[in-house]
Design an enzyme around this catalytic site. Structure first.
Site, PDB file in Angstrom:
ATOM      1  N   LYS A  42       5.929   9.095  -2.193  1.00 30.32           N
ATOM      2  CA  LYS A  42       5.746  10.306  -0.998  1.00 30.32           C
ATOM      3  C   LYS A  42       7.132  10.101  -0.045  1.00 30.32           C
ATOM      4  O   LYS A  42       7.593  10.900   0.075  1.00 30.32           O
ATOM      5  CB  LYS A  42       4.599  10.300  -0.396  1.00 30.32           C
ATOM      6  CG  LYS A  42       3.197  10.624  -1.309  1.00 30.32           C
ATOM      7  CD  LYS A  42       1.942  10.411  -0.623  1.00 30.32           C
ATOM      8  CE  LYS A  42       0.910  10.556  -1.654  1.00 30.32           C
ATOM      9  NZ  LYS A  42      -0.509  10.159  -1.423  1.00 30.32           N
ATOM     10  N   GLN A  76      -3.717   7.875   3.783  1.00 33.52           N
ATOM     11  CA  GLN A  76      -3.907   7.099   2.634  1.00 33.52           C
ATOM     12  C   GLN A  76      -4.995   6.721   2.004  1.00 33.52           C
ATOM     13  O   GLN A  76      -5.650   5.743   2.909  1.00 33.52           O
ATOM     14  CB  GLN A  76      -2.801   6.399   1.984  1.00 33.52           C
ATOM     15  CG  GLN A  76      -2.625   5.876   0.848  1.00 33.52           C
ATOM     16  CD  GLN A  76      -2.397   7.149  -0.171  1.00 33.52           C
ATOM     17  OE1 GLN A  76      -1.525   7.925  -0.030  1.00 33.52           O
ATOM     18  NE2 GLN A  76      -3.056   7.259  -1.625  1.00 33.52           N
ATOM     19  N   ASP A 124      -2.935  17.272   3.547  1.00 34.66           N
ATOM     20  CA  ASP A 124      -3.734  16.868   2.253  1.00 34.66           C
ATOM     21  C   ASP A 124      -4.858  17.957   2.143  1.00 34.66           C
ATOM     22  O   ASP A 124      -5.404  17.764   1.192  1.00 34.66           O
ATOM     23  CB  ASP A 124      -4.211  15.539   2.586  1.00 34.66           C
ATOM     24  CG  ASP A 124      -4.012  14.422   1.639  1.00 34.66           C
ATOM     25  OD1 ASP A 124      -3.347  14.812   0.552  1.00 34.66           O
ATOM     26  OD2 ASP A 124      -4.251  13.228   1.605  1.00 34.66           O
TER      27      ASP A 124
END
Ligand code: NAP
Length: 280
Positions: free
Chosen positions: A50, A94, A117
């Site tokens: 990412k 994460q 997200d």
């Protein structure tokens, strides 16, 4: 019939290239902050990928590494600090968190406008009401891949296998909003093969290698395989029996190289969108 391969890598490259140009026109580069707690090897790889893409697109990227014994309070105060930081447009925690910490509490702390997200209850709720704002990256990528197959979803029978908040549930909402008739399947579904056999679109998000058999696929169906299963030899395979399914499907995503790269591309698109929103 041999299926068209829906190449997520190529599509992601193309979308990233266009996004880089759009991002360069902003007053300041989009800012993405990723919190990585612990040393889970798979998470480290995902976060690195990412970061690499963000930097390639000219985004401002920061990674906050926290030790494996981090407390939930530390993670929450890190999120709070990033929520207040005007140079940060998107925040990603994460998952999974180490030490059994509840990832939902951490992701819920992110301001909905920075929730790139798409996992906060605000963004999930907006999506379920048909008013999507920041959509969870993997489902968003699934829809882009379906678009790239050229299939018109309206009126088609679609089945989504899996009902997680991360993938299955939002994919089902998105398909329904494109006027497909959606059957959502899960571990208690009776006769999965029959449902798959009548489906024009199959999205598999289970996490079980080769669970969906090629012979279940309706001839001409479009198959999106979200599953990523690591085999003993280190290779990755999907939830769908690829070779057999590709003999029957009109289009199919490979694993790897299908949904995965699109997930990262959609994270960049969400970060750009958040930056545009923040810059008015
Ligand atoms: P998850 O939270 O474990 O959910 C799995 C879903 O599959 C659950 O809803 C479960 O049903 C269902 N399921 C399990 N066994 C089944 C069976 N025998 N028949 C039908 N349904 C069954 O997983 P997830 O986070 O959604 O991820 C799914 C897969 O996608 C994993 O392989 C993951 O690694 C992969 N993934 C890939 C990406 C990417 O970017 N490529 C991103 C995210 C996830 P119940 O609800 O009844 O338990």
């Amino acid at each position: 019939m041999t299926a068209q391969v829906l190449d997520g890598r190529a599509l992601a490259r193309q979308l990233n290239k266009a996004l880089k140009q759009r991002a360069a026109e902003l007053a300041r580069p989009p800012g993405l902050a990723v919190i990585l707690a612990g040393e889970d090897p798979a998470s480290q790889v995902y976060v690195r990928m990412k970061g690499r893409v963000a930097e390639r697109l000219g985004f401002h990227h920061q990674q906050i590494d926290l030790p494996a014994d981090t407390s939930l309070d530390t993670i929450l105060s890190t999120v709070d600090r990033l929520n207040q930081d005007d140079s940060v447009d998107g925040i990603l925690v994460q998952l999974p968190l180490p030490g059994g910490l509840d990832g939902r509490v951490a992701t819920e702390r992110v301001l909905p406008d920075k929730d790139v997200d798409g996992l906060t209850s605000v963004n999930a709720g907006l999506l379920s009401q048909g008013r999507p704002h920041l959509v969870s990256c993997t489902p968003f990528g699934v829809m882009r891949l379906l678009e790239s197959s050229g299939i018109a979803l309206e009126g088609l029978d679609a089945c989504v296998i899996g009902r997680s908040n991360l993938v299955g549930r939002p994919v089902a909402h998105l398909l329904e909003q494109r006027n497909a008739t959606v059957t959502q399947c899960h571990s208690r579904t009776r006769d999965l093969p029959e449902i798959v056999k009548r489906s024009d679109v199959v999205v598999a998000a289970i996490g079980r290698s080769n669970h969906v058999k090629g012979e279940w696929i309706k001839p001409g169906a479009v198959v999106i395989d979200v599953g990523v299963n690591r085999m003993e030899d280190g290779s990755l395979i999907g939830d769908v029996e690829y070779d057999a399914a590709a003999q029957r499907a009109a289009a199919i995503t490979p694993v790897p190289g299908g949904v995965g790269p699109m997930t990262i591309a959609m994270l960049m698109e969400n970060t750009y969108k958040a930056a545009v929103h923040h810059q008015g």
